[in-house]
Write a protein that holds these residues in place. Structure first.
Motif, PDB file in Angstrom:
ATOM      1  N   ASP A   1       0.704  -1.239  -0.072  1.00 28.48           N
ATOM      2  CA  ASP A   1      -0.104  -0.070  -0.074  1.00 28.48           C
ATOM      3  C   ASP A   1       0.860   1.213  -0.078  1.00 28.48           C
ATOM      4  N   TYR A   2       2.196   0.936   0.073  1.00 34.72           N
ATOM      5  CA  TYR A   2       3.041   2.241  -0.031  1.00 34.72           C
ATOM      6  C   TYR A   2       3.675   2.524  -1.427  1.00 34.72           C
ATOM      7  N   ILE A   3       4.001   3.540  -1.502  1.00 35.16           N
ATOM      8  CA  ILE A   3       4.839   4.016  -2.470  1.00 35.16           C
ATOM      9  C   ILE A   3       6.377   4.403  -2.417  1.00 35.16           C
ATOM     10  N   ILE A   4       7.236   3.856  -2.955  1.00 30.18           N
ATOM     11  CA  ILE A   4       8.603   4.013  -2.980  1.00 30.18           C
ATOM     12  C   ILE A   4       8.931   5.054  -3.641  1.00 30.18           C
ATOM     13  N   MET A   5       9.668   6.051  -2.877  1.00 31.45           N
ATOM     14  CA  MET A   5      10.031   7.228  -3.305  1.00 31.45           C
ATOM     15  C   MET A   5      11.403   7.724  -3.033  1.00 31.45           C
ATOM     16  N   GLU A   6      11.985   8.479  -3.647  1.00 33.76           N
ATOM     17  CA  GLU A   6      13.208   9.155  -3.202  1.00 33.76           C
ATOM     18  C   GLU A   6      13.047  10.602  -2.877  1.00 33.76           C
ATOM     19  N   HIS A   7      13.652  11.095  -1.801  1.00 35.60           N
ATOM     20  CA  HIS A   7      13.333  12.387  -1.513  1.00 35.60           C
ATOM     21  C   HIS A   7      14.698  13.360  -1.614  1.00 35.60           C
ATOM     22  N   HIS A   8      14.703  14.291  -2.419  1.00 40.24           N
ATOM     23  CA  HIS A   8      15.981  15.014  -2.571  1.00 40.24           C
ATOM     24  C   HIS A   8      16.154  15.821  -1.293  1.00 40.24           C
TER      25      HIS A   8
ATOM     26  N   ALA B   1      -0.812   6.800 -12.245  1.00 44.31           N
ATOM     27  CA  ALA B   1       0.009   7.907 -12.617  1.00 44.31           C
ATOM     28  C   ALA B   1      -0.028   8.036 -14.266  1.00 44.31           C
ATOM     29  N   PRO B   2      -1.253   8.571 -14.479  1.00 44.47           N
ATOM     30  CA  PRO B   2      -1.289   8.673 -16.256  1.00 44.47           C
ATOM     31  C   PRO B   2      -0.103   9.694 -16.661  1.00 44.47           C
ATOM     32  N   GLN B   3       0.202  10.637 -15.922  1.00 38.25           N
ATOM     33  CA  GLN B   3       1.318  11.646 -16.565  1.00 38.25           C
ATOM     34  C   GLN B   3       2.435  11.570 -15.928  1.00 38.25           C
ATOM     35  N   MET B   4       3.633  11.268 -16.372  1.00 35.54           N
ATOM     36  CA  MET B   4       4.755  10.987 -15.785  1.00 35.54           C
ATOM     37  C   MET B   4       5.902  11.402 -16.630  1.00 35.54           C
ATOM     38  N   PHE B   5       7.169  11.628 -16.076  1.00 35.09           N
ATOM     39  CA  PHE B   5       8.155  11.698 -16.922  1.00 35.09           C
ATOM     40  C   PHE B   5       9.335  10.547 -16.760  1.00 35.09           C
ATOM     41  N   VAL B   6       9.898  10.396 -17.687  1.00 42.85           N
ATOM     42  CA  VAL B   6      11.071   9.410 -17.684  1.00 42.85           C
ATOM     43  C   VAL B   6      12.345  10.334 -18.096  1.00 42.85           C
ATOM     44  N   ARG B   7      13.224  10.109 -17.347  1.00 41.59           N
ATOM     45  CA  ARG B   7      14.387  10.793 -17.169  1.00 41.59           C
ATOM     46  C   ARG B   7      15.599  10.027 -17.708  1.00 41.59           C
ATOM     47  N   ALA B   8      16.558  10.113 -18.637  1.00 40.92           N
ATOM     48  CA  ALA B   8      17.541   9.293 -19.204  1.00 40.92           C
ATOM     49  C   ALA B   8      18.817  10.004 -18.866  1.00 40.92           C
ATOM     50  N   THR B   9      19.510   9.520 -18.045  1.00 42.30           N
ATOM     51  CA  THR B   9      21.014  10.185 -17.458  1.00 42.30           C
ATOM     52  C   THR B   9      22.052   9.093 -17.990  1.00 42.30           C
ATOM     53  N   VAL B  10      23.146   9.394 -18.662  1.00 45.03           N
ATOM     54  CA  VAL B  10      24.358   8.806 -18.966  1.00 45.03           C
ATOM     55  C   VAL B  10      25.331   8.656 -17.937  1.00 45.03           C
ATOM     56  N   VAL B  11      25.641   7.434 -17.330  1.00 41.32           N
ATOM     57  CA  VAL B  11      26.804   7.568 -16.477  1.00 41.32           C
ATOM     58  C   VAL B  11      27.729   6.490 -16.855  1.00 41.32           C
ATOM     59  N   PHE B  12      29.114   6.589 -16.083  1.00 43.75           N
ATOM     60  CA  PHE B  12      30.120   5.690 -16.213  1.00 43.75           C
ATOM     61  C   PHE B  12      29.688   4.327 -15.421  1.00 43.75           C
ATOM     62  N   SER B  13      29.839   3.264 -15.792  1.00 40.74           N
ATOM     63  CA  SER B  13      29.199   2.130 -15.127  1.00 40.74           C
ATOM     64  C   SER B  13      30.407   1.715 -14.125  1.00 40.74           C
ATOM     65  N   ASP B  14      31.586   1.780 -14.238  1.00 44.81           N
ATOM     66  CA  ASP B  14      32.616   1.492 -13.231  1.00 44.81           C
ATOM     67  C   ASP B  14      32.328   2.329 -12.141  1.00 44.81           C
ATOM     68  N   GLU B  15      32.489   1.494 -11.214  1.00 38.82           N
ATOM     69  CA  GLU B  15      32.554   2.273  -9.624  1.00 38.82           C
ATOM     70  C   GLU B  15      33.648   3.331  -9.668  1.00 38.82           C
ATOM     71  N   THR B  16      34.935   3.225 -10.267  1.00 39.27           N
ATOM     72  CA  THR B  16      35.892   4.161  -9.991  1.00 39.27           C
ATOM     73  C   THR B  16      35.685   5.206 -10.883  1.00 39.27           C
TER      74      THR B  16
ATOM     75  N   GLU C   1       9.671   9.746 -13.009  1.00 33.97           N
ATOM     76  CA  GLU C   1       9.653  10.810 -11.842  1.00 33.97           C
ATOM     77  C   GLU C   1       8.177  11.467 -12.028  1.00 33.97           C
ATOM     78  N   ASP C   2       7.845  12.403 -11.046  1.00 32.64           N
ATOM     79  CA  ASP C   2       6.479  13.144 -11.613  1.00 32.64           C
ATOM     80  C   ASP C   2       7.262  14.373 -11.791  1.00 32.64           C
ATOM     81  N   LYS C   3       6.391  15.597 -11.777  1.00 29.38           N
ATOM     82  CA  LYS C   3       7.090  16.794 -12.457  1.00 29.38           C
ATOM     83  C   LYS C   3       7.774  17.354 -11.551  1.00 29.38           C
ATOM     84  N   THR C   4       7.903  16.938 -10.115  1.00 27.71           N
ATOM     85  CA  THR C   4       8.634  17.760  -9.018  1.00 27.71           C
ATOM     86  C   THR C   4      10.009  17.141  -9.164  1.00 27.71           C
ATOM     87  N   GLY C   5      10.350  15.908  -9.977  1.00 32.80           N
ATOM     88  CA  GLY C   5      11.793  15.383  -9.889  1.00 32.80           C
ATOM     89  C   GLY C   5      11.734  14.197  -8.902  1.00 32.80           C
TER      90      GLY C   5
END
Ligand SMILES: [Zn+2]
Length: 388
Positions: free
Chosen positions: A11-18, A140-155, A251-255
Motif C-alpha cells: 500500500d506504500y509508494i517507494i520514493m526518493e526524497h531530494h 499515474a497517467p502523466q509521468m516523466f522519464v529521465r535518461a541520464t548517461v553514467v560511467f558504469s565502473d565504480e571508479t 519521475e513526477d513533475k517535481t523530480g
C-alpha cells in the motif's frame, strides 16, 4: 512513515526524497543484511511513504475517492528539475512497477543491436534506438522519464559524462544550447519538441546532463521514445573508452523518483563485432571454466529480440578462402583484421581448457598477420609534411 521493505507493504509508494537528510533514513537501512545490497544502496535515499503524504507535501488537495495521482499538475518552483550529484545506479521497479524494454521493432542489425545476456545496447553514433517504458498508468497517467548517461565502473561513477571537445564544438558553433551540446544522449525528436527537456547546468560540475520526456497515458499500451548518442565510446576527451550505461528514472513533475532501470550502452561503428566480442569475453568465459551451454546462462527475460546463441560457438573446421579481389586497402585490412581478432579471441577463450585445439591457430594467426602487413606496406604513403 513506514520502515518496511516495499515487498511487505504494497500500500506504500517507494520514493526518493531530494530534501530528506540521510540521518532520518539511516535506521531504515539497518534492515538490510545482504552486503552487496548494502553496497549498492549506500547512495540511495529510499523511503516508503503513504500516497496521502505525497499529496500533502506537494501542497494541493487530494480529491476524495480518486486513486489518480495528480502530482504532475501541482504548482512547483522549478521545472524541469535538474538533479545534482552522482545518480544512483540501483534499479527498482517501485510500486508503480516501472519497467522498460529495448524496442525490438527498431533493432537494425547493422547499426543497433541489443544483448540480453549483457543487458547492453550496441549502437552507432547518430542512430536512433527506441526504448519502451511501462508503469501503472491508472494510478499515474502523466509521468516523466529521465535518461541520464553514467560511467558504469565504480571508479568512474563520480564523474559526469560529457561530450568530447570536437563534437561539443561542432554543435556549439552551430548554435546549440550548451546543456544540449554537452549531453552525449539526445532525443531523436527535434530540439524544442513539446514534452522533451534537456537538463543539467554546464557551470555546475555536479549537475548531471539528462533528457527528460513527458508521457501522458490514456491506455495500457507502453510508451516509447527514441534516443541517439552524439558521441562514441572511443571519443577521446569525452567518454574515452570507459564503459557507460543509461539510467532511466520514472519521475513526477517535481523530480521525485518512483522507479529506476538501467541499460548498458556501447556506441561504436561496428555494433555487431563489438557485441560478439563482449559476449564472448564477458558472457560464457567469464569464470575461465569449461564452456557452459548458452541456454544455461541468464535466460533472456523476453523473447522478443532474437539473440543469436551461436555467437559463442567455435568450430574447428579450417576454411580456405578463394582468391578474392577487394577494392581499397581499408576494406581489405578491415576484413582481415576482424578475422584475426576473432581467431585471437578464440585462442584467448579456449587456451586454458582446450590447449590442443588452440595449437592449430598459431601458424594461421602468423600467416594472417603477415598478409595484413603486406597490405599495410602496399598502402599509398601519406604526403610528406609541409616544410616550413
Ligand atoms: Zn565525441
Amino acid at each position: 512513515m513506514g520502515s518496511k521493505l516495499a515487498d511487505d507493504s504494497p500500500d506504500y509508494i517507494i520514493m526518493e526524497h531530494h530534501d530528506m537528510p540521510y540521518e532520518e533514513l539511516a535506521s531504515d537501512f539497518q534492515i538490510f543484511t545482504d552486503p552487496d545490497l548494502m553496497l549498492n544502496m549506500e547512495n540511495i535515499e529510499t523511503s516508503n511513504i503513504d500516497l496521502s503524504d505525497i499529496v500533502h507535501q506537494a501542497g494541493y488537495p487530494q480529491s476524495p475517492g480518486s486513486e489518480t495521482m495528480d502530482i504532475a499538475s501541482a504548482s512547483i518552483v522549478e521545472f524541469p528539475f535538474s538533479p545534482q550529484g552522482r545518480p544512483p545506479h540501483f534499479p527498482f521497479a517501485g510500486n508503480l512497477n516501472f519497467t522498460l524494454e529495448v524496442n525490438s521493432k527498431d533493432v537494425h542489425k547493422k547499426t543497433f543491436l541489443y544483448s540480453h545476456r549483457l543487458n547492453r545496447i550496441y549502437v552507432d553514433r547518430k542512430c536512433n534506438f527506441s526504448i519502451q517504458f511501462n508503469w501503472d498508468y491508472i494510478i499515474a497517467p502523466q509521468m516523466f522519464v529521465r535518461a541520464t548517461v553514467v560511467f558504469s565502473d565504480e571508479t568512474q561513477a563520480e564523474k559526469r559524462v560529457e561530450r568530447c571537445v570536437q563534437h561539443y564544438h561542432e554543435s556549439s558553433t552551430a548554435g546549440m544550447q550548451a546543456e544540449i551540446a554537452k549531453n552525449v544522449l539526445h532525443s531523436s525528436r527535434e530540439i524544442g519538441t513539446q514534452g522533451v527537456y534537456y537538463c543539467g547546468n554546464v557551470d555546475m560540475a555536479d549537475s548531471w546532463y539528462s533528457v527528460l520526456v513527458q508521457f501522458d497515458r490514456t491506455g495500457p499500451e507502453p510508451c516509447t521514445h527514441a534516443y541517439q548518442f552524439s558521441c562514441k565510446n572511443s571519443c577521446t576527451t569525452g567518454i574515452n573508452r570507459r564503459a557507460i550505461a543509461i539510467i532511466f528514472t520514472l519521475e513526477d513533475k517535481t523530480g521525485k523518483v518512483y522507479g529506476r532501470q538501467k541499460v548498458g550502452a556501447r556506441v561504436c561503428a561496428c555494433p555487431r563485432r563489438d557485441m560478439v566480442k563482449d559476449e564472448t569475453a564477458e558472457g560464457v568465459y567469464k569464470t575461465g571454466k569449461k564452456r557452459i551451454p548458452s541456454n544455461q546462462i541468464d535466460p533472456p527475460k523476453t523473447k522478443k529480440i532474437k539473440v543469436e546463441n551461436n555467437l559463442m560457438e567455435f568450430d574447428d573446421k579450417v576454411y580456405k578462402l578463394p582468391p578474392l579481389e577487394i577494392v581499397g586497402s581499408r576494406a581489405a585490412l578491415c576484413g582481415l583484421k576482424t578475422m584475426l581478432e576473432m581467431m585471437e579471441l578464440a585462442v584467448e577463450c579456449r587456451k586454458k581448457n582446450e590447449p590442443d585445439v588452440t595449437a592449430q591457430y598459431a601458424q594461421r594467426i602468423v600467416n594472417l598477420k603477415n598478409a595484413i602487413q603486406k597490405i599495410e606496406n602496399l598502402k599509398t604513403p601519406p604526403p610528406p609534411p609541409l616544410s616550413q
